[in-house]
Design a protein around this motif. Structure first.
Motif, PDB file in Angstrom:
ATOM      1  N   GLU A   1     -57.765  24.176  23.016  1.00 29.96           N
ATOM      2  CA  GLU A   1     -58.364  22.855  23.900  1.00 29.96           C
ATOM      3  C   GLU A   1     -59.673  22.748  24.220  1.00 29.96           C
ATOM      4  OE1 GLU A   1     -57.503  25.319  28.058  1.00 29.96           O
ATOM      5  OE2 GLU A   1     -56.258  23.833  27.491  1.00 29.96           O
ATOM      6  N   ASP A   2     -60.329  23.662  23.853  1.00 28.61           N
ATOM      7  CA  ASP A   2     -61.828  23.434  24.077  1.00 28.61           C
ATOM      8  C   ASP A   2     -62.618  23.280  22.803  1.00 28.61           C
ATOM      9  OD1 ASP A   2     -61.993  23.906  26.783  1.00 28.61           O
ATOM     10  OD2 ASP A   2     -61.850  26.236  26.476  1.00 28.61           O
ATOM     11  N   GLY A   3     -61.856  23.099  21.629  1.00 25.97           N
ATOM     12  CA  GLY A   3     -62.568  22.539  20.553  1.00 25.97           C
ATOM     13  C   GLY A   3     -63.174  23.786  19.610  1.00 25.97           C
ATOM     14  N   PHE A   4     -62.628  24.974  19.876  1.00 25.83           N
ATOM     15  CA  PHE A   4     -62.843  26.171  19.052  1.00 25.83           C
ATOM     16  C   PHE A   4     -61.975  26.753  18.200  1.00 25.83           C
ATOM     17  CE2 PHE A   4     -66.022  25.905  22.918  1.00 25.83           C
ATOM     18  CZ  PHE A   4     -67.242  26.025  21.922  1.00 25.83           C
ATOM     19  N   TYR A   5     -62.381  27.077  16.886  1.00 28.06           N
ATOM     20  CA  TYR A   5     -61.134  27.833  16.410  1.00 28.06           C
ATOM     21  C   TYR A   5     -60.883  29.162  17.086  1.00 28.06           C
ATOM     22  CZ  TYR A   5     -61.801  24.722  12.502  1.00 28.06           C
ATOM     23  OH  TYR A   5     -62.128  23.668  11.557  1.00 28.06           O
ATOM     24  N   ARG A   6     -59.570  29.310  17.231  1.00 30.70           N
ATOM     25  CA  ARG A   6     -58.997  30.526  17.797  1.00 30.70           C
ATOM     26  C   ARG A   6     -57.912  31.181  16.971  1.00 30.70           C
ATOM     27  NH1 ARG A   6     -63.515  30.762  19.204  1.00 30.70           N
ATOM     28  NH2 ARG A   6     -63.989  30.703  21.644  1.00 30.70           N
ATOM     29  N   PRO A   7     -57.715  32.647  16.774  1.00 26.36           N
ATOM     30  CA  PRO A   7     -56.466  32.788  16.251  1.00 26.36           C
ATOM     31  C   PRO A   7     -55.067  32.813  17.162  1.00 26.36           C
ATOM     32  CG  PRO A   7     -57.528  34.719  17.425  1.00 26.36           C
ATOM     33  CD  PRO A   7     -58.407  33.334  17.635  1.00 26.36           C
ATOM     34  N   HIS A   8     -54.180  32.649  16.122  1.00 23.76           N
ATOM     35  CA  HIS A   8     -52.594  32.401  16.601  1.00 23.76           C
ATOM     36  C   HIS A   8     -51.806  33.262  15.704  1.00 23.76           C
ATOM     37  CE1 HIS A   8     -53.359  28.656  18.679  1.00 23.76           C
ATOM     38  NE2 HIS A   8     -54.230  28.374  17.677  1.00 23.76           N
ATOM     39  N   ILE A   9     -51.262  34.424  16.243  1.00 22.12           N
ATOM     40  CA  ILE A   9     -50.728  35.489  15.734  1.00 22.12           C
ATOM     41  C   ILE A   9     -48.906  35.280  15.661  1.00 22.12           C
ATOM     42  CG2 ILE A   9     -50.155  38.103  15.426  1.00 22.12           C
ATOM     43  CD1 ILE A   9     -52.921  38.398  16.539  1.00 22.12           C
ATOM     44  N   ASP A  10     -48.421  35.067  14.539  1.00 19.45           N
ATOM     45  CA  ASP A  10     -46.804  34.999  14.587  1.00 19.45           C
ATOM     46  C   ASP A  10     -46.226  36.258  14.701  1.00 19.45           C
ATOM     47  OD1 ASP A  10     -46.666  35.985  11.927  1.00 19.45           O
ATOM     48  OD2 ASP A  10     -47.077  33.804  11.261  1.00 19.45           O
ATOM     49  N   ASP A  11     -44.694  36.166  14.497  1.00 15.14           N
ATOM     50  CA  ASP A  11     -44.020  37.569  14.626  1.00 15.14           C
ATOM     51  C   ASP A  11     -44.059  38.238  13.483  1.00 15.14           C
ATOM     52  OD1 ASP A  11     -42.361  35.859  12.972  1.00 15.14           O
ATOM     53  OD2 ASP A  11     -40.907  35.399  14.678  1.00 15.14           O
ATOM     54  N   LYS A  12     -44.542  37.872  12.255  1.00 13.60           N
ATOM     55  CA  LYS A  12     -44.589  38.702  11.263  1.00 13.60           C
ATOM     56  C   LYS A  12     -45.687  39.907  11.488  1.00 13.60           C
ATOM     57  CE  LYS A  12     -46.298  35.560   8.476  1.00 13.60           C
ATOM     58  NZ  LYS A  12     -46.557  34.622   7.596  1.00 13.60           N
ATOM     59  N   CYS A  13     -46.483  39.945  12.671  1.00 17.07           N
ATOM     60  CA  CYS A  13     -47.451  40.969  12.977  1.00 17.07           C
ATOM     61  C   CYS A  13     -46.881  42.485  13.033  1.00 17.07           C
ATOM     62  CB  CYS A  13     -48.258  40.453  14.292  1.00 17.07           C
ATOM     63  SG  CYS A  13     -49.136  41.869  14.684  1.00 17.07           S
ATOM     64  N   ILE A  14     -47.343  43.235  12.044  1.00 17.53           N
ATOM     65  CA  ILE A  14     -46.692  44.646  12.240  1.00 17.53           C
ATOM     66  C   ILE A  14     -47.623  45.685  13.015  1.00 17.53           C
ATOM     67  CG2 ILE A  14     -45.670  44.347   9.865  1.00 17.53           C
ATOM     68  CD1 ILE A  14     -48.181  45.955   8.734  1.00 17.53           C
ATOM     69  N   SER A  15     -48.635  45.011  13.714  1.00 18.48           N
ATOM     70  CA  SER A  15     -49.431  46.065  14.620  1.00 18.48           C
ATOM     71  C   SER A  15     -50.138  46.928  13.925  1.00 18.48           C
ATOM     72  CB  SER A  15     -48.538  46.506  15.849  1.00 18.48           C
ATOM     73  OG  SER A  15     -48.069  45.567  16.850  1.00 18.48           O
ATOM     74  N   CYS A  16     -50.664  46.574  12.806  1.00 17.26           N
ATOM     75  CA  CYS A  16     -51.395  47.815  12.064  1.00 17.26           C
ATOM     76  C   CYS A  16     -52.671  48.021  12.630  1.00 17.26           C
ATOM     77  CB  CYS A  16     -51.522  47.461  10.413  1.00 17.26           C
ATOM     78  SG  CYS A  16     -52.359  45.900  10.182  1.00 17.26           S
ATOM     79  N   GLY A  17     -53.246  46.728  13.348  1.00 23.25           N
ATOM     80  CA  GLY A  17     -54.645  47.131  13.967  1.00 23.25           C
ATOM     81  C   GLY A  17     -55.795  46.858  13.073  1.00 23.25           C
ATOM     82  N   LYS A  18     -55.440  46.426  11.699  1.00 26.34           N
ATOM     83  CA  LYS A  18     -56.483  46.317  10.864  1.00 26.34           C
ATOM     84  C   LYS A  18     -57.396  44.990  11.165  1.00 26.34           C
ATOM     85  CE  LYS A  18     -57.293  45.832   5.635  1.00 26.34           C
ATOM     86  NZ  LYS A  18     -58.012  47.083   5.819  1.00 26.34           N
ATOM     87  N   CYS A  19     -56.937  44.030  11.805  1.00 26.16           N
ATOM     88  CA  CYS A  19     -57.842  42.932  12.405  1.00 26.16           C
ATOM     89  C   CYS A  19     -58.464  43.414  13.448  1.00 26.16           C
ATOM     90  CB  CYS A  19     -56.592  41.946  12.855  1.00 26.16           C
ATOM     91  SG  CYS A  19     -55.603  42.021  14.193  1.00 26.16           S
ATOM     92  N   LYS A  20     -58.395  44.326  14.451  1.00 31.25           N
ATOM     93  CA  LYS A  20     -59.282  44.740  15.355  1.00 31.25           C
ATOM     94  C   LYS A  20     -60.358  45.325  14.549  1.00 31.25           C
ATOM     95  CE  LYS A  20     -57.377  46.824  18.857  1.00 31.25           C
ATOM     96  NZ  LYS A  20     -56.383  47.479  19.891  1.00 31.25           N
ATOM     97  N   GLN A  21     -60.062  46.432  13.670  1.00 35.35           N
ATOM     98  CA  GLN A  21     -61.037  47.174  12.967  1.00 35.35           C
ATOM     99  C   GLN A  21     -62.179  46.280  12.328  1.00 35.35           C
ATOM    100  OE1 GLN A  21     -58.862  49.357   9.974  1.00 35.35           O
ATOM    101  NE2 GLN A  21     -57.570  50.118  11.556  1.00 35.35           N
ATOM    102  N   ASN A  22     -61.881  45.119  11.985  1.00 35.19           N
ATOM    103  CA  ASN A  22     -62.908  44.351  11.588  1.00 35.19           C
ATOM    104  C   ASN A  22     -63.626  43.266  12.332  1.00 35.19           C
ATOM    105  OD1 ASN A  22     -62.942  45.071   8.374  1.00 35.19           O
ATOM    106  ND2 ASN A  22     -60.822  44.895   8.907  1.00 35.19           N
ATOM    107  N   CYS A  23     -63.123  43.325  13.596  1.00 29.94           N
ATOM    108  CA  CYS A  23     -63.531  42.329  14.931  1.00 29.94           C
ATOM    109  C   CYS A  23     -64.919  42.689  15.388  1.00 29.94           C
ATOM    110  CB  CYS A  23     -62.450  41.793  15.332  1.00 29.94           C
ATOM    111  SG  CYS A  23     -62.597  40.749  16.819  1.00 29.94           S
ATOM    112  N   VAL A  24     -65.779  41.865  15.471  1.00 27.46           N
ATOM    113  CA  VAL A  24     -66.970  42.218  16.018  1.00 27.46           C
ATOM    114  C   VAL A  24     -66.725  42.252  17.522  1.00 27.46           C
ATOM    115  CG1 VAL A  24     -67.648  39.650  16.395  1.00 27.46           C
ATOM    116  CG2 VAL A  24     -69.313  41.549  16.121  1.00 27.46           C
ATOM    117  N   LYS A  25     -65.659  41.680  18.270  1.00 28.30           N
ATOM    118  CA  LYS A  25     -65.639  41.770  19.734  1.00 28.30           C
ATOM    119  C   LYS A  25     -64.981  43.162  20.264  1.00 28.30           C
ATOM    120  CE  LYS A  25     -60.920  39.771  20.063  1.00 28.30           C
ATOM    121  NZ  LYS A  25     -59.996  38.445  20.757  1.00 28.30           N
ATOM    122  N   PHE A  26     -64.737  44.009  19.228  1.00 33.28           N
ATOM    123  CA  PHE A  26     -64.250  45.254  19.564  1.00 33.28           C
ATOM    124  C   PHE A  26     -65.459  46.471  19.310  1.00 33.28           C
ATOM    125  CE2 PHE A  26     -60.358  43.056  18.900  1.00 33.28           C
ATOM    126  CZ  PHE A  26     -59.529  43.425  20.018  1.00 33.28           C
TER     127      PHE A  26
END
Length: 203
Positions: free
Chosen positions: A32-57
């Motif tokens: 709603e503020d005009g920035f690209y943000r992630p949406h995660i659907d129910d296919k997610c297997i909670s592997c954590g790979k996205c977190k491993q490559n994310c700068v905010k972690f």
């Protein structure tokens, strides 16, 4: 166990999480503020790979302690220089890369939808498309997926947050970083797409 474990306010919109997701459960769209943000659907297997490559972690940032040299440069081609916004250096880098068998990560402004989009520069005629500054959010999901799973040589000019994720994912996949040229720039953040939309409406 995914990037939503930390508030989206910390998201830099780099879109690496979508590129590395093994089940393609992550997509990006404007909030709603005009920035690209992630949406995660129910296919997610909670592997954590996205977190491993994310700068905010990242917790253990290191500073560069060794001395380094600083250079200033402009493109000698006056036509390119006049048509560029930052000294025409990107054009020279792209030309060098293409002459040496690299693909290039570029960004262009799509006049039809008034948005910035990433694309792959494979020929010198494509360089002009990437010229000029684009101080708005960049949609890069599709190209990033090609970059992080490619065995080609790449020149990538991008924001520091995006380069962090690309390098981390390549290292995790045991891909030789010698095949990559990474170029970042001082980044003070990206304004909202809504601000640009309003500017377009006014002019």
């Amino acid at each position: 166990n995914n990037v939503l474990d930390l508030n989206n306010d910390k998201c830099s919109s780099c879109q690496i999480c979508s590129a590395v997701c093994p089940v393609k459960a992550i997509s990006f769209s404007f909030d709603e503020d005009g920035f690209y943000r992630p949406h995660i659907d129910d296919k997610c297997i909670s592997c954590g790979k996205c977190k491993q490559n994310c700068v905010k972690f990242v917790q253990d940032w290191k500073t560069v302690e060794k001395d380094f040299e600083v250079y200033s440069a402009i493109n000698k081609d006056k036509k390119i220089l006049a048509d560029s916004s930052s000294g025409g250096i990107a054009t020279a880098l792209y030309e060098y890369a293409l002459d040496n068998g690299y693909k290039c990560f570029g960004v262009y402004y799509d006049d039809e939808v008034h948005k910035a989009k990433a694309f792959v520069i494979k020929e010198k005629k494509d360089i002009e498309k990437a010229r000029h500054s684009k101080y708005i959010p960049v949609y890069a999901e599709n190209v990033l997926h090609e970059v992080v799973f490619s065995t080609d040589k790449w020149l990538i000019i991008a924001q520091p947050c995006m380069l962090y994720g690309i390098k981390k994912s390549l290292q995790d996949n045991r891909i030789n970083l010698e095949n990559y040229i990474f170029i970042d720039f001082f980044c003070h953040g990206v304004p909202s797409q809504l601000l640009w939309n309003k500017q377009i409406q006014e002019i």
